[in-house]
Design a protein around this motif. Structure first.
Motif, mmCIF file in Angstrom:
data_model
loop_
_atom_site.group_PDB
_atom_site.id
_atom_site.type_symbol
_atom_site.label_atom_id
_atom_site.label_comp_id
_atom_site.label_asym_id
_atom_site.label_seq_id
_atom_site.Cartn_x
_atom_site.Cartn_y
_atom_site.Cartn_z
ATOM 1 N N CYS A 56 -20.892 -5.550 30.926
ATOM 2 C CA CYS A 56 -20.856 -4.095 31.125
ATOM 3 C C CYS A 56 -20.425 -3.370 29.856
ATOM 4 C CB CYS A 56 -19.920 -3.742 32.281
ATOM 5 S SG CYS A 56 -20.712 -3.896 33.905
ATOM 6 N N THR A 57 -19.458 -3.934 29.144
ATOM 7 C CA THR A 57 -19.022 -3.321 27.891
ATOM 8 C C THR A 57 -20.160 -3.331 26.884
ATOM 9 O OG1 THR A 57 -16.752 -4.083 28.289
ATOM 10 C CG2 THR A 57 -17.300 -3.388 26.048
ATOM 11 N N GLN A 58 -20.902 -4.423 26.839
ATOM 12 C CA GLN A 58 -22.051 -4.517 25.940
ATOM 13 C C GLN A 58 -23.126 -3.504 26.317
ATOM 14 O OE1 GLN A 58 -23.266 -8.517 24.659
ATOM 15 N NE2 GLN A 58 -25.330 -8.030 25.371
ATOM 16 N N GLU A 59 -23.349 -3.331 27.625
ATOM 17 C CA GLU A 59 -24.319 -2.350 28.098
ATOM 18 C C GLU A 59 -23.909 -0.941 27.660
ATOM 19 O OE1 GLU A 59 -27.791 -1.493 30.681
ATOM 20 O OE2 GLU A 59 -27.038 -3.209 29.582
ATOM 21 N N LEU A 60 -22.632 -0.633 27.819
ATOM 22 C CA LEU A 60 -22.109 0.680 27.443
ATOM 23 C C LEU A 60 -22.300 0.947 25.953
ATOM 24 C CD1 LEU A 60 -20.418 3.218 28.148
ATOM 25 C CD2 LEU A 60 -18.367 1.832 27.750
ATOM 26 N N LEU A 61 -21.899 0.000 25.121
ATOM 27 C CA LEU A 61 -22.007 0.177 23.675
ATOM 28 C C LEU A 61 -23.462 0.207 23.217
ATOM 29 C CD1 LEU A 61 -19.097 -2.133 22.471
ATOM 30 C CD2 LEU A 61 -19.192 0.364 22.291
ATOM 31 N N SER A 62 -24.291 -0.608 23.810
ATOM 32 C CA SER A 62 -25.702 -0.658 23.416
ATOM 33 C C SER A 62 -26.393 0.676 23.651
ATOM 34 C CB SER A 62 -26.428 -1.761 24.182
ATOM 35 O OG SER A 62 -25.932 -3.032 23.830
ATOM 36 N N ILE A 63 -26.053 1.333 24.773
ATOM 37 C CA ILE A 63 -26.663 2.623 25.086
ATOM 38 C C ILE A 63 -26.156 3.711 24.135
ATOM 39 C CG2 ILE A 63 -26.807 4.459 26.819
ATOM 40 C CD1 ILE A 63 -26.766 2.214 28.960
ATOM 41 N N ILE A 64 -24.846 3.749 23.940
ATOM 42 C CA ILE A 64 -24.265 4.797 23.091
ATOM 43 C C ILE A 64 -24.713 4.654 21.646
ATOM 44 C CG2 ILE A 64 -22.091 5.679 22.124
ATOM 45 C CD1 ILE A 64 -20.789 5.031 24.839
ATOM 46 N N LEU A 65 -24.735 3.419 21.142
ATOM 47 C CA LEU A 65 -25.060 3.180 19.733
ATOM 48 C C LEU A 65 -26.548 2.928 19.503
ATOM 49 C CD1 LEU A 65 -22.044 0.856 18.812
ATOM 50 C CD2 LEU A 65 -22.256 3.318 18.457
ATOM 51 N N LYS A 66 -27.325 2.853 20.600
ATOM 52 C CA LYS A 66 -28.768 2.585 20.520
ATOM 53 C C LYS A 66 -29.031 1.292 19.753
ATOM 54 C CE LYS A 66 -30.090 7.453 20.870
ATOM 55 N NZ LYS A 66 -30.818 8.580 20.261
ATOM 56 N N ARG A 67 -28.328 0.257 20.159
ATOM 57 C CA ARG A 67 -28.467 -1.054 19.513
ATOM 58 C C ARG A 67 -28.715 -2.120 20.569
ATOM 59 N NH1 ARG A 67 -23.329 -2.467 16.364
ATOM 60 N NH2 ARG A 67 -24.430 -4.452 16.355
ATOM 61 N N GLN A 68 -29.761 -2.868 20.401
ATOM 62 C CA GLN A 68 -30.076 -3.942 21.334
ATOM 63 C C GLN A 68 -29.640 -5.313 20.821
ATOM 64 O OE1 GLN A 68 -31.102 -3.112 24.402
ATOM 65 N NE2 GLN A 68 -30.917 -1.019 23.609
ATOM 66 N N ASP A 69 -29.153 -5.355 19.566
ATOM 67 C CA ASP A 69 -28.750 -6.632 18.977
ATOM 68 C C ASP A 69 -27.256 -6.885 19.134
ATOM 69 O OD1 ASP A 69 -28.039 -4.477 17.326
ATOM 70 O OD2 ASP A 69 -28.133 -5.695 15.504
ATOM 71 N N LEU A 70 -26.545 -5.984 19.790
ATOM 72 C CA LEU A 70 -25.089 -6.066 19.880
ATOM 73 C C LEU A 70 -24.666 -7.101 20.928
ATOM 74 C CD1 LEU A 70 -22.810 -2.939 19.841
ATOM 75 C CD2 LEU A 70 -22.359 -4.769 21.456
ATOM 76 N N LYS A 71 -23.736 -7.976 20.547
ATOM 77 C CA LYS A 71 -23.221 -8.980 21.480
ATOM 78 C C LYS A 71 -21.699 -8.893 21.515
ATOM 79 C CE LYS A 71 -23.245 -13.926 22.633
ATOM 80 N NZ LYS A 71 -23.584 -13.644 24.056
ATOM 81 N N VAL A 72 -21.155 -8.398 22.620
ATOM 82 C CA VAL A 72 -19.706 -8.235 22.758
ATOM 83 C C VAL A 72 -19.048 -9.592 23.003
ATOM 84 C CG1 VAL A 72 -17.880 -7.271 24.236
ATOM 85 C CG2 VAL A 72 -19.809 -5.850 23.538
ATOM 86 N N MET A 73 -17.988 -9.864 22.246
ATOM 87 C CA MET A 73 -17.275 -11.128 22.360
ATOM 88 C C MET A 73 -15.931 -10.983 23.091
ATOM 89 S SD MET A 73 -19.510 -12.948 20.889
ATOM 90 C CE MET A 73 -18.652 -14.530 20.785
ATOM 91 N N LYS A 74 -15.400 -9.757 23.086
ATOM 92 C CA LYS A 74 -14.088 -9.523 23.705
ATOM 93 C C LYS A 74 -14.039 -8.100 24.223
ATOM 94 C CE LYS A 74 -9.112 -9.681 22.639
ATOM 95 N NZ LYS A 74 -8.106 -9.964 21.569
ATOM 96 N N SER A 75 -13.438 -7.920 25.402
ATOM 97 C CA SER A 75 -13.249 -6.585 25.961
ATOM 98 C C SER A 75 -11.952 -6.577 26.761
ATOM 99 C CB SER A 75 -14.435 -6.205 26.866
ATOM 100 O OG SER A 75 -14.211 -4.955 27.486
#
Length: 266
Positions: A33-52
């Protein structure tokens, strides 16, 4: 169901993701979910969250400390602070500046090269259009005014307008952040997580425990603020022995110093 439990259940049903109590629970430890949130805001599909993680406190020995709503990092080492703010005064530019500075201080170690300082993003999701230009997202970067070129310090500040309701991904995300009914949310990943904390027994129990922790913490914060006011009165009255002030107020030395520093900067 007793009255206290009924009140909490009613509060949980009414929660939206613009309530930081609920938002931090929904995103805490949930990488997807954190990755989904950041991907939408930053318009990045390559982002992989490692810690939240949520509600991370960064102390400041010489002044104001901060508590981050969501702290995350990704596989590229980039660091993120995501804040939800209902009130405009909680998202003033100086607040973003402070969060950026304290996040940097937490990420810096003695002897480390300046160029090793990781890239950071301070993201405010605000209930209103704080910057008042009618945009869905505002990206703030340092630039060299004479040339217009980027300063390149890799520190970014982003404001997301929570009142925006466009048909794009940001508009849909802000709709979901302001929606109390998971069945009407448009992002399936976030909706499923919200449903867990509103409908499933384990999730509801977790929310109830979290709410009690927050009540206890707010009570503790109120006691600390009371102690700081007493510390200031003692200091203004001529008592400059910090150890004695700490014993009298039952504050830590750090909290006493914070009280005095806040007074001097007021």
């Amino acid at each position: 169901m007793d009255e206290k439990t009924a009140e909490r259940m009613d509060a949980i049903r009414k929660f939206t993701l613009m309530d930081d109590t609920f938002m931090t629970q929904v995103f805490s430890g949930d990488l997807e979910c954190t990755q989904e949130l950041l991907s939408i805001i930053l318009k990045r599909q390559d982002l992989k969250v490692m810690k939240s993680v949520t509600q991370l406190t960064i102390g400041n020995l010489f002044g104001r400390s901060v508590r981050l709503d969501i702290y995350a990092n990704d596989a590229a080492g980039k660091q993120y602070d995501i804040e939800v703010q209902q009130e405009d005064r909680g998202a003033v530019p100086e607040r973003a500046r402070l969060n950026s500075a304290l996040l940097d201080s937490r990420l810096t170690t003695a002897g480390e090269a300046y160029t090793e300082l990781p890239e950071t993003y301070i993201i405010f999701i605000t209930a209103n259009d704080v910057l008042k230009e009618g945009l869905p997202v505002y990206t703030i970067e340092r630039t060299v005014q004479e040339t217009g070129k980027s300063f390149g310090d890799r520190a970014h500040i982003i404001y997301v307008n929570g009142s925006y309701r466009g048909s794009d991904e940001i508009g849909q995300l802000m709709h979901d952040f302001n929606c109390g009914d998971y069945r009407k949310m448009q992002n399936p990943k976030i909706a499923a997580r919200v449903r867990y904390f509103k409908e499933e027994a384990e999730g509801v129990a977790t929310m109830c425990k979290t709410m009690q922790v927050i009540v206890d913490r707010e009570r503790e914060d109120a006691e600390i603020e009371k102690g700081k006011r007493i510390a200031l009165n003692l200091w203004n009255g001529g008592e400059h022995d910090l150890d004695k002030i700490a014993r009298t107020t039952e504050l830590t030395l750090e909290q006493v110093r914070e009280a005095i520093t806040e007074m001097r900067s007021a």
